[in-house]
Enzyme design. Structure first.
Site, short mmCIF file in Angstrom:
data_model
loop_
_atom_site.label_atom_id
_atom_site.label_comp_id
_atom_site.label_asym_id
_atom_site.label_seq_id
_atom_site.Cartn_x
_atom_site.Cartn_y
_atom_site.Cartn_z
N SER A 282 0.85 -1.19 0.00
CA SER A 282 0.00 0.00 0.00
C SER A 282 0.88 1.24 0.00
O SER A 282 2.03 1.20 0.49
CB SER A 282 -0.89 0.01 1.24
OG SER A 282 -1.50 1.29 1.43
N TYR B 131 -1.28 0.04 10.75
CA TYR B 131 -1.49 -0.47 9.39
C TYR B 131 -0.33 -0.05 8.49
O TYR B 131 0.23 -0.87 7.75
CB TYR B 131 -2.81 0.05 8.82
CG TYR B 131 -3.03 -0.29 7.37
CD1 TYR B 131 -3.38 -1.59 7.00
CD2 TYR B 131 -2.88 0.67 6.38
CE1 TYR B 131 -3.59 -1.91 5.66
CE2 TYR B 131 -3.08 0.35 5.04
CZ TYR B 131 -3.43 -0.94 4.69
OH TYR B 131 -3.61 -1.26 3.36
#
Length: 259
Positions: A152, A165
């Site tokens: 990501s 995250y």
């Protein structure tokens, strides 16, 4: 089942896609199968996997539903045995399983931290452990062999409330970089794909209303406009369809307004 760009070089390959029950994993599995690869679909949700396998089969592709939990090594190893028995040696692994659970760090959500680390980082390692032998052997036979890690942009862009995250995705991106130095000399390609804002079900897992689809995340969707899972799958398809001596090592894919 059609995609704008065909990848004929994928015909005859044997792929494994984790996180195949939805989102980028499901879209990638469909694309690989549509281009002639046999695909093992790994996820915990057996009902979704069976539906996807049936959809792929109805379109003329070949897919095997393999219920597996990437947070459990025995489960992953059992899945690898089933894939070997049914499809043969794997030469393409797409690690797309992941969870995104944002919250302020001072909330102290150890349950969420543990789940993200175990899925997004250790889960990838478990899958790599299970299929490294296949990838290395396939490359030694002169076949194209690929490991694709779906990371990501959070690996290098800071977002409030996404600290843990983001840390897991940074670890995954760095892991792939390190694996490249180990696998590349043995002709196994390692690629990292880092999507920006993408429309998947990850946002529905957020239990903080101010951060989810009705809050911060939804506002980003409205302002930026997300990519689709199929568009990320197309990037993966392009990456793994290059000549075997070409490794697209790190791809960042953003909506234009997010760039």
């Amino acid at each position: 089942m059609s995609y704008p760009y065909p990848y004929p070089s994928l015909s005859g390959r044997v792929g494994v896609v984790t996180g195949a029950a939805s989102g980028m994993g499901a879209a990638t599995a469909k694309l690989l199968a549509a281009n002639g690869a046999a695909v093992a679909l790994l996820s915990r949700r057996e009902d979704r996997l069976k539906e996807l396998a049936a959809e792929i089969g109805a379109a003329g592709g070949r897919a095997l539903a393999v219920p597996a939990d990437v947070t459990d090594q025995r489960s992953v190893d059992g899945a690898a045995g089933l894939v070997a028995a049914e499809l043969g040696r794997v030469d393409l692994l797409v690690a797309a399983a992941g969870v995104m659970l944002p919250n302020p760090v001072d909330d102290g959500r150890i349950d969420e931290w543990t789940r993200m680390i175990d899925t997004n980082v250790t889960g990838v390692l478990r899958v790599v452990r299970a299929f490294t032998g296949d990838l290395v052997a396939a490359a030694a036979e002169g076949r194209t062999a690929d490991l694709v890690a779906v990371s990501s942009i959070a690996s290098h862009v800071s977002f409030p409330n996404y600290a843990v995250y983001s840390a897991t995705k940074a670890a995954l991106t760095h892991l792939a970089t390190s694996l490249r130095s180990e696998f590349g000399p043995r002709d196994v390609r390692v690629s990292t794909v880092e999507p920006g804002l993408t429309d998947t079900e990850l946002g529905t897992h957020i239990d903080n209303p101010s951060l989810g689809p009705d809050g911060q995340l939804g506002a980003m969707f409205d302002a930026i406009g997300p990519l689709s899972a199929e568009e990320i799958a197309d990037v993966i398809g392009f990456t793994v369809s290059r000549p075997r001596h070409v490794n697209l090592r790190h791809l960042v894919v953003l909506p234009t307004r997010q760039a």
